[in-house]
Write a protein that holds these residues in place. Structure first.
Motif, PDB file in Angstrom:
ATOM      1  N   ALA A  91       6.748 -12.094  -3.700  1.00 12.81           N
ATOM      2  CA  ALA A  91       6.927 -10.738  -3.372  1.00 12.81           C
ATOM      3  C   ALA A  91       7.164  -9.903  -4.596  1.00 12.81           C
ATOM      4  O   ALA A  91       6.588  -8.913  -4.891  1.00 12.81           O
ATOM      5  CB  ALA A  91       7.951 -10.447  -2.314  1.00 12.81           C
ATOM      6  N   PHE A  92       7.940 -10.512  -5.643  1.00 11.04           N
ATOM      7  CA  PHE A  92       8.405  -9.616  -6.634  1.00 11.04           C
ATOM      8  C   PHE A  92       8.027 -10.384  -8.128  1.00 11.04           C
ATOM      9  O   PHE A  92       8.072  -9.692  -9.101  1.00 11.04           O
ATOM     10  CB  PHE A  92       9.846  -9.604  -6.605  1.00 11.04           C
ATOM     11  CG  PHE A  92      10.303  -8.837  -5.434  1.00 11.04           C
ATOM     12  CD1 PHE A  92       9.991  -7.361  -5.316  1.00 11.04           C
ATOM     13  CD2 PHE A  92      10.956  -9.563  -4.582  1.00 11.04           C
ATOM     14  CE1 PHE A  92      10.476  -6.681  -4.194  1.00 11.04           C
ATOM     15  CE2 PHE A  92      11.255  -8.556  -3.409  1.00 11.04           C
ATOM     16  CZ  PHE A  92      11.206  -7.585  -3.149  1.00 11.04           C
ATOM     17  N   ARG A  93       7.256 -11.475  -8.190  1.00 12.74           N
ATOM     18  CA  ARG A  93       6.770 -11.975  -9.333  1.00 12.74           C
ATOM     19  C   ARG A  93       6.004 -10.909 -10.205  1.00 12.74           C
ATOM     20  O   ARG A  93       6.048 -10.814 -11.359  1.00 12.74           O
ATOM     21  CB  ARG A  93       6.197 -13.292  -9.288  1.00 12.74           C
ATOM     22  CG  ARG A  93       5.550 -14.126 -10.395  1.00 12.74           C
ATOM     23  CD  ARG A  93       6.623 -14.164 -11.657  1.00 12.74           C
ATOM     24  NE  ARG A  93       5.998 -14.901 -12.856  1.00 12.74           N
ATOM     25  CZ  ARG A  93       5.338 -14.402 -13.730  1.00 12.74           C
ATOM     26  NH1 ARG A  93       4.844 -13.161 -13.555  1.00 12.74           N
ATOM     27  NH2 ARG A  93       4.749 -14.889 -14.800  1.00 12.74           N
ATOM     28  N   THR A  94       5.088 -10.479  -9.380  1.00 15.71           N
ATOM     29  CA  THR A  94       4.030  -9.475 -10.051  1.00 15.71           C
ATOM     30  C   THR A  94       4.570  -8.314 -10.736  1.00 15.71           C
ATOM     31  O   THR A  94       4.427  -7.836 -11.827  1.00 15.71           O
ATOM     32  CB  THR A  94       3.040  -9.115  -9.313  1.00 15.71           C
ATOM     33  OG1 THR A  94       2.490 -10.189  -8.764  1.00 15.71           O
ATOM     34  CG2 THR A  94       1.962  -8.130  -9.707  1.00 15.71           C
ATOM     35  N   ALA A  95       5.834  -7.803  -9.975  1.00 15.00           N
ATOM     36  CA  ALA A  95       6.568  -6.735 -10.754  1.00 15.00           C
ATOM     37  C   ALA A  95       7.184  -7.079 -12.176  1.00 15.00           C
ATOM     38  O   ALA A  95       7.179  -6.009 -13.043  1.00 15.00           O
ATOM     39  CB  ALA A  95       7.793  -6.288  -9.605  1.00 15.00           C
ATOM     40  N   MET A  96       7.470  -8.372 -12.190  1.00  9.75           N
ATOM     41  CA  MET A  96       8.160  -8.787 -13.541  1.00  9.75           C
ATOM     42  C   MET A  96       7.105  -8.900 -14.596  1.00  9.75           C
ATOM     43  O   MET A  96       7.587  -8.668 -16.078  1.00  9.75           O
ATOM     44  CB  MET A  96       8.656 -10.307 -13.486  1.00  9.75           C
ATOM     45  CG  MET A  96       9.973 -10.048 -12.333  1.00  9.75           C
ATOM     46  SD  MET A  96      11.433  -9.343 -12.931  1.00  9.75           S
ATOM     47  CE  MET A  96      11.511  -8.144 -11.657  1.00  9.75           C
ATOM     48  N   ALA A 183       2.792 -21.655  -9.441  1.00  8.20           N
ATOM     49  CA  ALA A 183       3.666 -21.242  -8.067  1.00  8.20           C
ATOM     50  C   ALA A 183       2.865 -21.339  -7.012  1.00  8.20           C
ATOM     51  O   ALA A 183       3.268 -21.839  -5.829  1.00  8.20           O
ATOM     52  CB  ALA A 183       4.214 -19.963  -8.417  1.00  8.20           C
ATOM     53  N   GLY A 184       1.370 -20.923  -7.243  1.00 10.58           N
ATOM     54  CA  GLY A 184       0.506 -20.981  -6.027  1.00 10.58           C
ATOM     55  C   GLY A 184       0.249 -22.386  -5.532  1.00 10.58           C
ATOM     56  O   GLY A 184       0.263 -22.423  -4.138  1.00 10.58           O
ATOM     57  N   GLU A 189       0.951 -20.307  -1.717  1.00  9.35           N
ATOM     58  CA  GLU A 189       0.793 -18.837  -1.760  1.00  9.35           C
ATOM     59  C   GLU A 189       0.626 -18.238  -3.295  1.00  9.35           C
ATOM     60  O   GLU A 189       1.739 -18.780  -3.898  1.00  9.35           O
ATOM     61  CB  GLU A 189       1.585 -18.186  -0.868  1.00  9.35           C
ATOM     62  CG  GLU A 189       1.393 -16.714  -0.716  1.00  9.35           C
ATOM     63  CD  GLU A 189       2.518 -15.946   0.177  1.00  9.35           C
ATOM     64  OE1 GLU A 189       2.585 -14.782   0.424  1.00  9.35           O
ATOM     65  OE2 GLU A 189       3.332 -16.920   0.623  1.00  9.35           O
ATOM     66  N   GLU A 190      -0.157 -17.428  -3.666  1.00  5.79           N
ATOM     67  CA  GLU A 190       0.080 -16.860  -4.869  1.00  5.79           C
ATOM     68  C   GLU A 190       0.961 -15.743  -4.997  1.00  5.79           C
ATOM     69  O   GLU A 190       0.934 -15.053  -3.947  1.00  5.79           O
ATOM     70  CB  GLU A 190      -1.475 -16.383  -5.599  1.00  5.79           C
ATOM     71  CG  GLU A 190      -2.506 -17.528  -5.676  1.00  5.79           C
ATOM     72  CD  GLU A 190      -2.218 -18.278  -7.107  1.00  5.79           C
ATOM     73  OE1 GLU A 190      -1.361 -17.794  -7.841  1.00  5.79           O
ATOM     74  OE2 GLU A 190      -2.422 -19.501  -7.114  1.00  5.79           O
ATOM     75  N   PRO A 191       1.340 -15.255  -6.014  1.00  7.31           N
ATOM     76  CA  PRO A 191       2.180 -13.855  -5.916  1.00  7.31           C
ATOM     77  C   PRO A 191       1.558 -12.851  -5.514  1.00  7.31           C
ATOM     78  O   PRO A 191       0.183 -12.766  -5.809  1.00  7.31           O
ATOM     79  CB  PRO A 191       2.791 -13.900  -7.593  1.00  7.31           C
ATOM     80  CG  PRO A 191       2.621 -15.257  -8.054  1.00  7.31           C
ATOM     81  CD  PRO A 191       1.646 -15.913  -7.427  1.00  7.31           C
TER      82      PRO A 191
END
Length: 365
Positions: A91-96, A183-184, A189-191
């Motif tokens: 949920a939050f990896r992309t925010a980083m 991670a995917g 599931e990908e970020p």
């Protein structure tokens, strides 16, 4: 008129959310979710951090959660390794990512010739072939990009490719030189594509609030948290601290009274609690902060008494004797020594179950 929260009130509110006023009986995944990430620069500290917070915690609980992939160890806040639930990571990896890209600035001249548009796809292709250590990643990328600094190549991959660390059967679930995998691939599931900064800030407040915009930025490394708090302001409680700074919080978050007892507790090295705020006086006095970090940037383990960090601690195991030494910042009252000794002996039994003897001592301050 805006209510002012004292340091004692902030201390108790934060300890309540960090499960440090009383151990909680709950599954390890739920604990990691509530804590919203545990600093995991090294594999052992999160085990100790969960032991001190979760009633009946066993090392096998976290080991199993890492192996069933419900919890991951990966680069997140402040470009450092954290334990996160798999759901929170995706949920939050992309925010980083904006912060992670910005962290590449530390490379300086070593980034000469580094082209992320070429390096990132090459790294993904390598890692799609199976888990690799970063020694292997650097070596293979260096063959393809011989004119680029190998450390720069490795650092760029660490920050720009969503990776998780592969657990093993080692005692603390990871070896000294671990393997990483996309991670995917690991999670199936990908970020998420959405940065979800507003939700990230709300989760931060739930775990570490009440907090200022500067606190949220310090914890996450993201410059955008202040803007998120402004968007969220209508739905938040707003307080001030003893210096008149604005603090934000969830309306229904726990804020126990200042007189609520806080038990003796031992926090491990790198514990997120001592790193989660710009103003850390709610946990450790400014005068004591220089003793928190070593010259090589290790964050020392601290012990809490009456809610605040009162000193640092370390353990040693020799000849079946498990020893814990406390080095208080200032002399401790007898009641503190008694409480900390009992807690320290329990911690040693968790750390070294084969020990024939446990010894807890306090060095002169």
């Amino acid at each position: 008129m805006t209510e002012t929260l004292s340091l004692q009130a902030l201390n108790r509110a934060t300890l309540a959310r960090q499960m440090l006023l009383a151990r909680q009986k709950l599954p390890v995944g739920e604990a990691v979710q509530l804590l919203f990430g545990m600093q995991a620069q090294e594999p052992k500290p999160p085990f100790l951090g969960l032991w001190t917070r979760v009633d009946g915690f066993q090392a096998s609980d976290l080991h199993a959660a890492l192996h069933d992939r419900s919890i991951v160890r990966a680069t997140m806040m402040r470009a450092t390794l954290h334990l996160m639930t798999a759901a929170d990571y995706t949920a939050f990896r992309t925010a980083m990512q904006p912060m992670l890209h910005g962290a590449l600035r530390v490379l300086g001249d070593r980034a000469k010739g580094l082209d992320l548009e070429k390096v990132v796809p090459a790294a993904r292709s390598l890692l799609d072939g199976g888990p690799l250590t970063f020694n292997e990643v650097r070596a293979q990328l260096q063959e393809r990009f011989p004119d680029v600094n190998d450390r720069a190549l490795g650092y760029a991959v660490r920050l720009c490719v969503p990776l998780v660390m592969v657990p093993t059967q080692d005692r603390w679930s990871f070896p000294r030189t671990p393997q990483f995998t996309p991670a995917g691939t690991w999670l199936g599931e990908e970020p998420a594509a959405d940065e979800a900064v507003d939700e990230l800030v709300l989760r931060y407040l739930a775990a570490y609030g009440p907090a200022s915009a500067a606190d949220a930025q310090t914890w996450s490394g993201l410059a955008s948290t202040g803007e998120a708090l402004e968007r969220l302001r209508p739905g938040l409680r707003v307080f001030t601290d003893d210096k008149g700074r604005e603090l934000f919080d969830l309306p229904d978050a726990p804020r126990p009274g200042e007189d609520v007892p806080a038990p003796a507790r031992f926090l491990p090295e790198f514990d997120s609690l001592v790193l989660a705020h710009a103003d850390r006086r709610r946990v450790i006095a400014d005068a004591h902060r220089p003793m928190l970090t070593t010259k090589n940037l290790r964050v020392r383990a601290v012990f809490l008494w009456d809610g605040f960090a009162r000193g640092i601690w370390e353990t040693e195991y020799k000849r079946k004797v498990a020893a814990l030494r406390m080095r208080p910042f200032e002399p401790l009252p007898r009641a503190a020594v008694d409480e900390l000794t009992a807690e320290g002996e329990a911690l040693l039994r968790f750390l070294e179950p084969a020990a024939k003897e446990t010894v807890v001592s306090v060095e002169s301050s």
